[in-house]
Design an enzyme around this catalytic site. Structure first.
Site, PDB file in Angstrom:
ATOM      1  N   GLU A 121       0.876  -1.167  -0.010  1.00  0.00           N
ATOM      2  CA  GLU A 121      -0.003   0.049   0.066  1.00  0.00           C
ATOM      3  C   GLU A 121       0.893   1.238  -0.050  1.00  0.00           C
ATOM      4  OE1 GLU A 121      -2.198  -0.110   3.483  1.00  0.00           O
ATOM      5  OE2 GLU A 121      -2.825  -2.345   3.479  1.00  0.00           O
ATOM      6  N   LYS A 123       2.376   4.614   1.262  1.00  0.00           N
ATOM      7  CA  LYS A 123       2.399   5.043   2.582  1.00  0.00           C
ATOM      8  C   LYS A 123       2.030   6.534   2.533  1.00  0.00           C
ATOM      9  CE  LYS A 123       5.174   5.079   6.852  1.00  0.00           C
ATOM     10  NZ  LYS A 123       4.875   6.589   7.150  1.00  0.00           N
ATOM     11  N   ASP A 125       1.450  10.343   3.463  1.00  0.00           N
ATOM     12  CA  ASP A 125       2.109  11.233   4.191  1.00  0.00           C
ATOM     13  C   ASP A 125       1.173  12.222   4.887  1.00  0.00           C
ATOM     14  OD1 ASP A 125       4.286  12.390   5.531  1.00  0.00           O
ATOM     15  OD2 ASP A 125       5.297  13.354   3.955  1.00  0.00           O
ATOM     16  N   TYR A 231      -7.203   2.065   6.198  1.00  0.00           N
ATOM     17  CA  TYR A 231      -6.410   1.144   5.807  1.00  0.00           C
ATOM     18  C   TYR A 231      -6.124  -0.200   6.970  1.00  0.00           C
ATOM     19  CZ  TYR A 231      -3.015   4.418   7.945  1.00  0.00           C
ATOM     20  OH  TYR A 231      -2.398   5.433   8.806  1.00  0.00           O
ATOM     21  N   LYS A 319      10.618   2.894   2.902  1.00  0.00           N
ATOM     22  CA  LYS A 319      10.487   4.316   2.400  1.00  0.00           C
ATOM     23  C   LYS A 319      11.101   4.569   1.057  1.00  0.00           C
ATOM     24  CE  LYS A 319       9.526   6.918   5.527  1.00  0.00           C
ATOM     25  NZ  LYS A 319       9.886   7.131   6.775  1.00  0.00           N
ATOM     26  N   CYS A 413      30.214  27.852  25.687  1.00  0.00           N
ATOM     27  CA  CYS A 413      28.772  27.971  25.256  1.00  0.00           C
ATOM     28  C   CYS A 413      28.492  29.250  24.828  1.00  0.00           C
ATOM     29  CB  CYS A 413      27.960  27.860  26.353  1.00  0.00           C
ATOM     30  SG  CYS A 413      26.101  28.050  26.339  1.00  0.00           S
ATOM     31  N   CYS A 416      25.608  31.134  27.155  1.00  0.00           N
ATOM     32  CA  CYS A 416      26.078  31.610  28.655  1.00  0.00           C
ATOM     33  C   CYS A 416      27.551  31.819  28.989  1.00  0.00           C
ATOM     34  CB  CYS A 416      25.596  30.739  29.554  1.00  0.00           C
ATOM     35  SG  CYS A 416      26.396  29.025  29.900  1.00  0.00           S
ATOM     36  N   CYS A 431      27.523  22.442  27.437  1.00  0.00           N
ATOM     37  CA  CYS A 431      27.729  23.575  27.976  1.00  0.00           C
ATOM     38  C   CYS A 431      27.848  23.215  29.528  1.00  0.00           C
ATOM     39  CB  CYS A 431      26.705  24.476  27.940  1.00  0.00           C
ATOM     40  SG  CYS A 431      26.281  25.689  28.966  1.00  0.00           S
ATOM     41  N   CYS A 437      22.520  28.323  32.546  1.00  0.00           N
ATOM     42  CA  CYS A 437      22.576  28.559  31.056  1.00  0.00           C
ATOM     43  C   CYS A 437      21.012  28.872  30.536  1.00  0.00           C
ATOM     44  CB  CYS A 437      23.144  27.580  30.244  1.00  0.00           C
ATOM     45  SG  CYS A 437      23.041  27.761  28.532  1.00  0.00           S
TER      46      CYS A 437
END
Ligand code: IVH
Length: 693
Positions: A121, A123, A125, A231, A319, A413, A416, A431, A437
């Site tokens: 079948e 697929k 989306d 389905y 896929k 980082c 921060c 970090c 942060c």
């Protein structure tokens, strides 16, 4: 028609009554009987007249006034519906070789040399939904949600004309499941309309379908053209079909749309040919698909194969390969996540990749940038596959500018300034700022209110950031004390006393109504399920599936927390799917005093429900430890084990005093003897099978 200004009160009351009756009749014709008799503009004209009369005579507004009807959004989000049978997902494969492996595995499991028949079948989306019919009448509908619990979208589904409201000659209880999608043409038309009125457009038809279906006001859903394919099924009182193909025939007879491209394939060559054919057709289809789904045709075989934790063993998604395009990297930015992980992101020259405009791609981590030598200014190939964040596949070095320089990954980082360090065996740099942060604190708050966690409507990403920056929300506990800390703005002599209090109503973009709505949405979440709560804590590596496993094995938050605080991981590591590294992260999380402080404060504000088993809590095997021994006659060992697990049993390899049942096949040896010695109940294969009757 008399002008509104000339109406007497009596005439107005009479007209309001007539309009209410007419619009109610029209709603039934439109939403339930699929047979509208008013045009949209006639309907709108009635509605307008109703509003105008009501605004001149507000005291005459009726209880059943159309202006009060479904047009008005629900206040605190969708109600929840618990699925009686979980709505599962599918395992993904990306190549024919993997499809072959999948089929081999099935043959081994069933101990057969024959390749079973499959239904292939497309697929779709879109967004999966479940629709329940009782005595042939559509009674309720839900989104998939987390698979166990979805959102009640009954009213929204009623607006989808392809979904029959009534079906005949169906089982007393029938739940059909399928995909809601938006056709490509409807998506483009909607986006054009949005762009023209300056609104933000949808990224793809899937998002547009989701955005349209998950509307608190079903009137909006009704305005969007949504379509469906059915389905599969959920609960059924009497299964009248013995193959997937047969199920499709029943669906057609009942009036459900099924995909005309669904096809029976007898072997892997047919599956392969069909895959190629549909991939060629793909651009010309009126809707988006992202692969093929292969399901074993025979339901008897499906039942023998059963399920893994979240996916069936009898179906798989094959896929389509990812779509690619060429573009330039304009900049490389570093994002800081909830656990402090520094993730590099490429800002791209926007490019169309298979119908979607892509302007960012993830670069994963420091090593990936080094390995591919990705630099600012490079021309690169980007790809996207399904919902996955777009990725940079490769760099075109001969298109590189002369003055280009290797990218230097920061050791501080960017948010921060704290040191960013890499543990020896880790790919990511983190970090060290913790909750000092701001990026980490904000991401943690966002995670806490996200859809699979507390799912608080009205606390979007931007609002969380604003509230954090203004000091209104610093930790998750602050969400639940917000209402107590909020005060109406005082204009009088005592205004000064309110110094330091929060006045949400007076913030830009907020008003009395929206503040009330926010508090209502927060209060609605003071009761939370155990898996959601565990997930919301944001423990490193602990996603939704792990949270569910923990909930299932511990039953209550107090028992889980008790073990974690005492660093008792014996039970944790016996859970299939939780390893030592994950256990270490969980124990570390509970070892940090500020986490315990927040959890304890939270537990004063909210109630974490005990875990309720869904499908199998009543089963005689639920929670029991079972052991198989000897050769089984009617099924393979793998099949028997899967069957036991499906009814909630724990399957162990050896007999001990904790064993509840030993299932004995032919030529059983020492395990059967030990069971007898310990006085453990012994079952024959037939007795074991009778649990499944
Ligand atoms: S069957 C137990 N069939 O794909 C099997 N799913 O990745 C349940 N989907 O959640 C799914 N087209 O939303 C099935 N023809 C199809 C499908 C399909 C699209 C979606 C569905 C599911 C997801 C799993």
């Amino acid at each position: 028609m008399k002008p509104i200004e000339e109406l007497t009160a009596e005439e107005a009351a009479e007209e309001l009554k007539l309009i209410a009756q007419e619009m109610a009749k029209s709603d039934i014709a439109y939403y339930q009987n699929d047979a509208p008799y008013l045009t949209d503009s006639q309907y709108d004209a009635l509605k307008r007249r109703n509003t105008q009369i009501e605004s001149r005579f507000p005291e005459l507004m009726r209880q059943d006034s159309p202006s009060k009807k479904i047009g008005a959004p629900l206040q605190s989000g969708f109600a929840k519906i618990r699925h009686r049978f979980p709505m599962l997902s599918l395992g993904d494969v990306f190549s024919t070789a993997e499809v072959e492996d999948f089929i081999m595995g099935i043959k081994r499991f069933l101990n057969t040399a024959d390749t079973p028949e499959f239904i292939a079948e497309p697929k779709i989306d879109g967004l999966s939904f479940s629709a329940r019919y009782e005595h042939g009448i559509f009674t309720s509908g839900a989104t998939r949600g987390d698979g166990t619990e979805g959102e009640d979208i009954t009213q929204n589904l009623k607006t989808i004309r392809q979904l029959p409201q009534k079906i005949e000659n169906a089982p007393e209880i029938l739940e059909v499941r399928g995909e809601v999608y938006m056709a490509k043409s409807d998506f483009f038309a909607l986006n054009e309309k949005y762009a023209a009125s300056g609104k933000k457009v949808f990224a793809n038809p899937r998002n547009a379908a989701a955005g349209s279906l998950r509307q608190l006001d079903p009137k909006i859903t009704a305005e969007r053209n949504l379509s469906i394919f059915v389905y599969t099924w959920g609960e059924v009182s009497q299964r009248m079909w013995s193959t997937q193909e047969d199920f499709f025939e029943h669906l057609k007879k009942w009036g459900f749309p099924t995909n005309p491209l669904n096809k029976l394939c007898k072997n892997i060559t047919e599956l392969k040919q069909n895959f190629e054919k549909i991939m060629e057709l793909r651009p010309s289809l009126s809707y988006d698909i992202d692969g093929m789904v292969y399901k074993i045709n025979s339901i008897a075989l499906q039942e023998r194969l059963g399920f893994l934790t979240r996916t069936p063993r009898w179906a798989i998604a094959h896929k389509f390969p990812a779509e690619q395009a060429l573009t330039r990297i304009n900049n490389i930015r570093i994002q800081v996540g909830r656990t402090g992980a520094l993730t590099p992101v490429a800002d791209l020259e926007p490019v169309n990749v298979g119908g979607v405009i892509v302007s960012h791609a993830t670069l994963h981590n420091e090593d990936e940038i080094k390995r591919k030598d990705i630099r600012i200014g490079d021309m690169v190939i980007v790809q996207r596959a399904g919902d996955v964040i777009p990725q940079v596949v490769s760099v075109l070095p001969d298109k590189r500018p002369n003055d280009s320089q290797a990218f230097i990954f920061p050791h501080h980082c960017p948010e921060c300034g704290a040191h960013a360090i890499r543990e020896e065996d880790e790919a990511v740099r983190r970090c060290t700022g913790g909750l000092t942060c701001p990026a980490q604190a904000i991401e943690r708050l966002r995670h806490f209110v996200s859809r699979e966690a507390f799912d608080i409507e009205g606390l979007g990403a931007k609002i969380i950031e604003d509230f954090y920056q203004e000091g209104i929300l610093k930790s998750p506990v602050d969400i639940f004390s917000l209402e107590r800390r909020n005060r109406p703005l005082r204009q009088d002599l005592f205004a000064a006393l309110d110094d330091g209090a929060i006045h949400l109503e007076s913030k830009e973009g907020w008003g009395k109504k929206s503040v009330e709505n926010l508090f209502r949405a927060i209060n609605a979440k003071r009761n939370i399920s155990l898996p959601r709560f565990i997930y919301a804590l944001g423990i490193r590596q602990v996603g939704t599936a792990t949270s569910r496993l923990i909930a299932k094995n511990y039953g209550s938050f107090s028992s889980f927390m008790h073990d974690m605080i005492n660093k008792e991981t014996a039970k944790l590591v016996t859970i299939d799917g939780i390893g030592g590294a994950m256990a270490k992260d969980i124990v570390e999380f509970f070892g940090e005093s500020h986490n315990l402080y927040i959890i304890n404060a939270l537990l004063k504000e909210i109630n974490v429900e005990e875990y309720i088993e869904t499908a199998d809590s009543n089963s005689p095997l639920s929670g029991k430890t079972i052991v198989f021994t000897g050769t089984l006659q009617n099924m393979t060992r793998a099949e028997a084990k899967a069957k036991g697990l499906s009814l909630g049993a724990k399957v162990a390899g050896s007999v001990s005093k904790n064993t509840d049942y030993v299932i004995v096949g032919a030529d059983a040896g020492s395990k059967a003897a030990k069971a007898q010695e310990l006085g453990i109940k012994i079952l024959t294969e037939e007795e074991f099978m009778s649990f499944f009757a």
